[in-house]
Design a protein around this motif. Structure first.
Motif: not given
Length: 387
Positions: A278-289
C-alpha cells in the motif's frame, strides 16, 4: 542519491532483505525490538528449539548473501532423504540421489540463520536501531513514507514490513487478511539422541495429526507433534522424563535412546494479506503470509519473497514506485497461495478417517513413490525449484 529503505523486523526474512537490498545499493535501516550480537549467537553452545528446513533455493540465496559459509562452520545438518507415510507399507521417499545431488536441504536453527545474516550488516553499512514501542502511524507522501513511533519518526523511500504474522505495520497500513486458526496446535521438542548423524527427515500422518522427525547436527534432533490444543497443554506441563515416556509410545521410529531437552507449543494459523503493498509500504515473509508448518516451507517462502522483491527493485531509480511493488506481488502471491493450498490439502486430507479416503491416500502415496518423472518434479519443487 541512494534510496532509503526502512525494514521493520530483523528476523531471518527481514535480515535477508536488508543484506540483499544493501548489496544492490540501497541505504538500509533495520528497526528491531531485540537486536542481537551475531558473534555471540554463532559461538554459543545453546541449541535453539526453533529450526527451519532450508531448501536449496534458500541455500543459494544465503550463499549469495554471505551467510551460508558461516553456517557451514557451525551446527548444520544436511538431509539427503525425506519420507512421508501413513502406513509403514506405503511410504513416499524422496532421495537426493534421484536428482544426482548431494543433499535436499539443511536443518538449521533459526537463531543461527538470523545471526549469520546480521553478521553481514557491518560490511554493507546496514544500520540497526532498537525500538521499544509499537509504531503509531504511517504517513504517506508522494515521494516518501514516514513511520511514526511515540518518540521518533523514520522517513524512507520504501518501508518493508517483516515484523511477523501479527505485523503492526500491516495493521497500520490497513491491509486486511483472510485466514483461520486450525483446530490443532503444534509442539516442538528438542531431544538429544544416542545415535549417529541421521540423514533422513520423516513425517507420519496419524488420525490425531502428523508427527515428524527432523535430524539436527548430532546429537540433537527436533520432534514435531500435532495434536489438539488441550492435549498439548497437558503434555507441556509434564516433566521431561514424563514427556519422554509419551514420546516413546507415539514415535515408533526414533533411532536409539534419547533425552528431552526442551519443549514449546505453537498455535497453527493460516493467514494471507489481501494486498502485499500500500503506497510505499510492502509486506514480506509472515507479515504477508503464514502457512501451516507441515513441510517447513514458511521461511523458504519468505526468502523467495526477498529474492523476488530484490529482482523487481534492482537498478530502479525509485524503490517505492507503485508499479514495482505490484510487480512483486504479482510474482509472489500466486506461488504463496499455491503452497498454502497444497499444505492444507495434505493436512486435511490425511486428518480424515473415512475408510475410502484412507485407502485412496495410501494408494496415492504408494503410486507416487513409483511415479518416476512426476516424483522428480515434486522433488525439484520441494528443493526450491532451482534444478
Amino acid at each position: 542519491m541512494k534510496n532509503k529503505v526502512v525494514i521493520v523486523g530483523g528476523g531471518m526474512v527481514g535480515a535477508a532483505a536488508a543484506v540483499k537490498l544493501a548489496m544492490q545499493g540501497a541505504d538500509v535501516t533495520v528497526l528491531e525490538h531485540q537486536p542481537i550480537t551475531p558473534e555471540n549467537v554463532l559461538s554459543s553452545d545453546k541449541v535453539d528449539i526453533r529450526i527451519s528446513a532450508i531448501n536449496r533455493f534458500s541455500e543459494a540465496l544465503l550463499d549469495e548473501l554471505g551467510a551460508m559459509p558461516l553456517l557451514r562452520e557451525g551446527r548444520i545438518a544436511p538431509y539427503q532423504q525425506l519420507e512421508a507415510y501413513e502406513q509403514p507399507s506405503n511410504r513416499l521417499l524422496f532421495d537426493c540421489a534421484d536428482m544426482a545431488e548431494s543433499h535436499l536441504g539443511h536443518l538449521i536453527e533459526n537463531s543461527l540463520v538470523q545471526a549469520s545474516l546480521w553478521h553481514q550488516f557491518e560490511k554493507w553499512g546496514i544500520r540497526v536501531e532498537q525500538v521499544t514501542s509499537q509504531p503509531t502511524e504511517i504517513e504517506y507522501g508522494v515521494e516518501d513514507v514516514v513511520l511514526h513511533y511515540a518518540d521518533k519518526i523514520y522517513a524512507a523511500d520504501l518501508l518493508i514490513a517483516a515484523d511477523g504474522g501479527r505485523s503492526q505495520v500491516r495493521q497500520l497500513a490497513n491491509i486486511g487478511t483472510t485466514g483461520w486458526q486450525y483446530q490443532q496446535s503444534c509442539m516442538g521438542i528438542l531431544i538429544k539422541l544416542d545415535a549417529e548423524q541421521q540423514i533422513k527427515t520423516w513425517q507420519q500422518f496419524k488420525p490425531s495429526g502428523p508427527i515428524a522427525f527432523l535430524p539436527m547436527q548430532a546429537p540433537y534432533a527436533n520432534l514435531i507433534w500435532y495434536q489438539d490444543s488441550d492435549t498439548l497443554a497437558s503434555l507441556a506441563k509434564m516433566s521431561n522424563a514424563q514427556l519422554k515416556a509419551q514420546i516413546e509410545a507415539y514415535f515408533f521410529e526414533l533411532p536409539g535412546d534419547f533425552s528431552v531437552c526442551e519443549k514449546a507449543v505453537f498455535p497453527l494459523t493460516r493467514q494471507h494479506a489481501n494486498n502485499y503493498s500500500k503506497g510505499r509500504v510492502v509486506l514480506i515473509g509472515d507479515a504477508a503470509h503464514t502457512i501451516n508448518p507441515l513441510a517447513g516451507q514458511g521461511v523458504n517462502l519468505g526468502f523467495k519473497d526477498v529474492a523476488a522483491l530484490a529482482h523487481c527493485l534492482e537498478n530502479q531509480p525509485d524503490l517505492g514506485a507503485f508499479s514495482l511493488l505490484k510487480a512483486y506481488e504479482k510474482v509472489r502471491r500466486k506461488d504463496n497461495l499455491a503452497m498454502m493450498s497444497m499444505m492444507d490439502a495434505c493436512y486435511f486430507g490425511f486428518s480424515n478417517e473415512l475408510a475410502p479416503l484412507k485407502l485412496l491416500r495410501n494408494s496415492a502415496l504408494k503410486l507416487a513413490n513409483n511415479a518416476g518423472p512426476l516424483k522428480k518434479q515434486v522433488l525439484r519443487h520441494a528443493m526450491g525449484g532451482v534444478f
